[in-house]
Design a protein around this motif. Structure first.
Motif, mmCIF file in Angstrom:
data_model
loop_
_atom_site.group_PDB
_atom_site.id
_atom_site.type_symbol
_atom_site.label_atom_id
_atom_site.label_comp_id
_atom_site.label_asym_id
_atom_site.label_seq_id
_atom_site.Cartn_x
_atom_site.Cartn_y
_atom_site.Cartn_z
ATOM 1 N N LEU A 82 0.806 -1.250 -0.194
ATOM 2 C CA LEU A 82 0.038 0.173 0.035
ATOM 3 C C LEU A 82 0.885 1.544 0.048
ATOM 4 N N ILE A 83 2.012 1.330 0.753
ATOM 5 C CA ILE A 83 2.975 2.296 0.734
ATOM 6 C C ILE A 83 3.250 3.004 -0.868
ATOM 7 N N PRO A 84 4.036 2.109 -1.306
ATOM 8 C CA PRO A 84 4.390 2.556 -2.836
ATOM 9 C C PRO A 84 3.022 2.905 -3.615
ATOM 10 N N GLN A 85 1.929 2.250 -3.598
ATOM 11 C CA GLN A 85 0.893 2.340 -4.443
ATOM 12 C C GLN A 85 0.502 3.804 -3.973
ATOM 13 N N LEU A 86 0.115 4.109 -2.703
ATOM 14 C CA LEU A 86 -0.401 5.564 -2.233
ATOM 15 C C LEU A 86 0.599 6.355 -2.711
ATOM 16 N N ALA A 87 1.754 6.397 -2.267
ATOM 17 C CA ALA A 87 2.919 7.578 -2.403
ATOM 18 C C ALA A 87 3.134 7.667 -3.832
ATOM 19 N N GLY A 88 3.034 6.565 -4.661
ATOM 20 C CA GLY A 88 3.179 6.890 -6.089
ATOM 21 C C GLY A 88 1.975 7.509 -6.690
ATOM 22 N N HIS A 89 0.829 7.469 -6.334
ATOM 23 C CA HIS A 89 -0.616 8.219 -6.609
ATOM 24 C C HIS A 89 -0.356 9.496 -6.471
ATOM 25 N N LEU A 90 0.345 10.180 -5.265
ATOM 26 C CA LEU A 90 0.493 11.520 -5.289
ATOM 27 C C LEU A 90 1.745 11.938 -5.928
ATOM 28 N N ILE A 91 2.894 11.427 -5.745
ATOM 29 C CA ILE A 91 4.084 11.815 -6.458
ATOM 30 C C ILE A 91 3.873 11.819 -8.014
ATOM 31 N N SER A 92 3.079 11.013 -8.650
ATOM 32 C CA SER A 92 2.936 10.734 -9.896
ATOM 33 C C SER A 92 1.721 11.689 -10.588
ATOM 34 N N SER A 93 1.095 12.634 -9.557
ATOM 35 C CA SER A 93 -0.173 13.266 -9.921
ATOM 36 C C SER A 93 0.136 14.750 -10.599
ATOM 37 N N GLY A 94 1.200 14.808 -11.281
ATOM 38 C CA GLY A 94 1.462 16.053 -11.967
ATOM 39 C C GLY A 94 2.024 17.314 -11.425
ATOM 40 N N GLY A 95 2.463 17.139 -10.190
ATOM 41 C CA GLY A 95 3.297 18.290 -9.304
ATOM 42 C C GLY A 95 4.664 18.676 -10.247
ATOM 43 N N LYS A 96 4.738 19.951 -10.410
ATOM 44 C CA LYS A 96 5.975 20.486 -11.094
ATOM 45 C C LYS A 96 7.314 20.438 -10.613
ATOM 46 N N ARG A 97 7.462 19.549 -9.217
ATOM 47 C CA ARG A 97 8.487 19.342 -8.427
ATOM 48 C C ARG A 97 9.433 20.727 -8.359
ATOM 49 N N LEU A 98 8.744 21.735 -8.223
ATOM 50 C CA LEU A 98 9.355 23.008 -8.128
ATOM 51 C C LEU A 98 10.267 23.085 -6.693
ATOM 52 N N ARG A 99 9.843 22.531 -5.596
ATOM 53 C CA ARG A 99 11.021 22.612 -4.512
ATOM 54 C C ARG A 99 12.207 21.563 -4.715
ATOM 55 N N PRO A 100 12.356 20.551 -5.175
ATOM 56 C CA PRO A 100 13.440 19.741 -5.521
ATOM 57 C C PRO A 100 14.523 20.783 -6.662
ATOM 58 N N MET A 101 13.520 21.238 -7.381
ATOM 59 C CA MET A 101 14.366 21.809 -8.790
ATOM 60 C C MET A 101 14.947 23.066 -7.963
ATOM 61 N N LEU A 102 14.382 23.646 -6.907
ATOM 62 C CA LEU A 102 14.954 24.643 -6.546
ATOM 63 C C LEU A 102 16.469 24.305 -5.795
ATOM 64 N N THR A 103 16.335 23.275 -5.012
ATOM 65 C CA THR A 103 17.586 22.661 -4.459
ATOM 66 C C THR A 103 18.728 22.512 -5.452
ATOM 67 N N LEU A 104 18.027 21.914 -6.656
ATOM 68 C CA LEU A 104 19.120 21.278 -7.786
ATOM 69 C C LEU A 104 19.676 22.844 -8.434
ATOM 70 N N ALA A 105 18.956 23.868 -8.528
ATOM 71 C CA ALA A 105 19.450 25.124 -9.222
ATOM 72 C C ALA A 105 20.160 25.723 -8.236
ATOM 73 N N SER A 106 19.775 25.832 -6.870
ATOM 74 C CA SER A 106 20.655 26.739 -6.031
ATOM 75 C C SER A 106 22.173 26.017 -5.784
ATOM 76 N N SER A 107 22.181 24.746 -5.746
ATOM 77 C CA SER A 107 23.170 23.862 -5.649
ATOM 78 C C SER A 107 24.403 24.444 -6.794
ATOM 79 N N ARG A 108 23.787 24.400 -8.190
ATOM 80 C CA ARG A 108 24.600 24.628 -9.116
ATOM 81 C C ARG A 108 24.679 26.129 -9.396
ATOM 82 N N LEU A 109 23.826 26.831 -8.777
ATOM 83 C CA LEU A 109 24.319 28.620 -8.736
ATOM 84 C C LEU A 109 25.528 28.697 -8.026
ATOM 85 N N CYS A 110 25.735 27.727 -6.817
ATOM 86 C CA CYS A 110 26.862 27.913 -6.050
ATOM 87 C C CYS A 110 27.933 27.074 -6.373
ATOM 88 N N GLY A 111 28.028 26.825 -7.713
ATOM 89 C CA GLY A 111 29.160 25.946 -8.003
ATOM 90 C C GLY A 111 29.232 24.664 -7.582
#
Length: 347
Positions: free
Chosen positions: A54-83
């Motif tokens: 049930l855990i991957p089923q329910l978690a996958g339902h939410l995580i694959s529901s079309g979110g833009k993943r803005l917050r993790p992209m901010l972590t990636l971009a901030s890291s690269r911004l800092c070299g």
């Protein structure tokens, strides 16, 4: 619903304004971090696995529901911004997304929501108990990722953000349906429940790149102010036609009696008769046919949506200013432009 027309007219009247500017900004950010984001998505899929089906089923339902993943992209971009050139930012970005996903699962239970991004919420499909428990699982996974990173500073930042988010949610619950809520009190709620994770997601980019405290503080400030922008525009969206494009009906906040900034402003600026309307509909939840239309008229009458957007613009300017200490490169420009993306969602 004249208020919707008002916003559209203002948008079209803005000279030279590209209607797709925000989406273009998002596409540019996505392109910059695409390779890293693919690794993040693989990490998310791997880390949400469990022998309890049930855990991957329910978690996958939410995580694959079309979110833009803005917050993790901010972590990636901030890291690269800092070299930063290593790989730690990948698992930490997944950690940020797990914290966010856990809060969404819990929020949908608290708000008794049936739809998110146009799809049935996890609690609508599997029930409240399963949603809360899988939310707890995702929180636990996020802490495993924090510990595995090995940095006490990263652990401090992300664990503190998790506790602040919880405090913000409880504070919102305590002040729910209270029409006497002040603007300052409401800003305190959204700074905790929304902006804290944006701030942490950006700040850890400077930490893992071992950048000076000034750059760490700058990214923390950028993320915090961007998070406030994001939430204020969410408040506007609930009373605008754009909400339908996000898979939600107009007025969900109204029906729940949720006090957001447009309501705070309309209540403060209204007559005593109008305030009695807000007390009946928001505090007592005594709502009748036509009340949502009246609420929209009052919000429009007192310029509550316009002024909420103006406040968002103010915090957006603060977010942009926080980035001036960084070199002018594609990552800085993408982070600056994403402020416009967050604001332009209102139109």
């Amino acid at each position: 619903m004249g208020v919707v027309v008002q916003l559209e007219e203002e948008k079209s009247a803005a000279a030279g304004k590209d209607a797709n500017k925000g989406e273009t900004a998002l596409a540019r950010l996505q392109a910059l971090v695409r390779e890293d984001m693919e690794k993040v998505n693989q990490t998310i899929l791997h880390k949400m696995q469990s022998p309890v089906a049930l855990i991957p089923q329910l978690a996958g339902h939410l995580i694959s529901s079309g979110g833009k993943r803005l917050r993790p992209m901010l972590t990636l971009a901030s890291s690269r911004l800092c070299g930063y050139e290593g790989e730690r930012h990948v698992e930490l970005s997944a950690c940020v997304e797990f914290i966010h996903s856990a809060t969404l699962l819990h929020d949908d239970v608290v708000d008794e929501s049936d739809l998110r991004r146009g799809q049935d919420t996890a609690n609508a499909v599997w029930g409240n108990k399963a949603s809360v428990l899988v939310g707890d699982f995702l929180f636990s996974r996020s802490f495993e990722l924090m510990v595995a990173d090995g940095s006490l500073e990263v652990l401090r930042i992300l664990s503190n953000a998790s506790s602040v988010i919880a405090e913000g949610e409880v504070l919102q619950l305590v002040t729910a349906n209270d029409t006497e809520t002040t603007e300052d009190s409401y800003m305190e709620v959204i700074a905790a429940k929304t902006a804290a994770l944006f701030a942490a997601a950006c700040e850890i980019g400077a930490v893992i790149a071992e950048r000076p405290a000034a750059e760490q503080d700058a990214l923390q400030s950028y993320g915090r102010n961007l998070g406030i922008v994001f939430q204020l525009i969410d408040d506007v969206l609930d009373y605008s036609a754009q909400q339908e494009k996000l898979g939600k009906s107009i007025g969900d906040d109204f029906r729940e009696g949720k006090i957001t900034l447009p309501i705070v402003l309309a209540f403060r600026r209204g007559s005593e008769e109008e305030r009695q309307f807000w007390r009946r509909t928001m505090e007592d939840l005594d709502q009748k046919d036509g009340d949502l239309e009246q609420a929209l008229e009052l919000i429009h009458k007192h310029n509550a949506l316009k002024d909420t957007i103006e406040r968002a613009r103010h915090y957006g300017a603060k977010a942009r200013d926080a980035l001036v200490i960084f070199p002018d490169n594609a990552y800085r420009q993408a982070l600056i432009d994403i402020v416009d993306f967050c604001i332009d969602r209102a139109y």
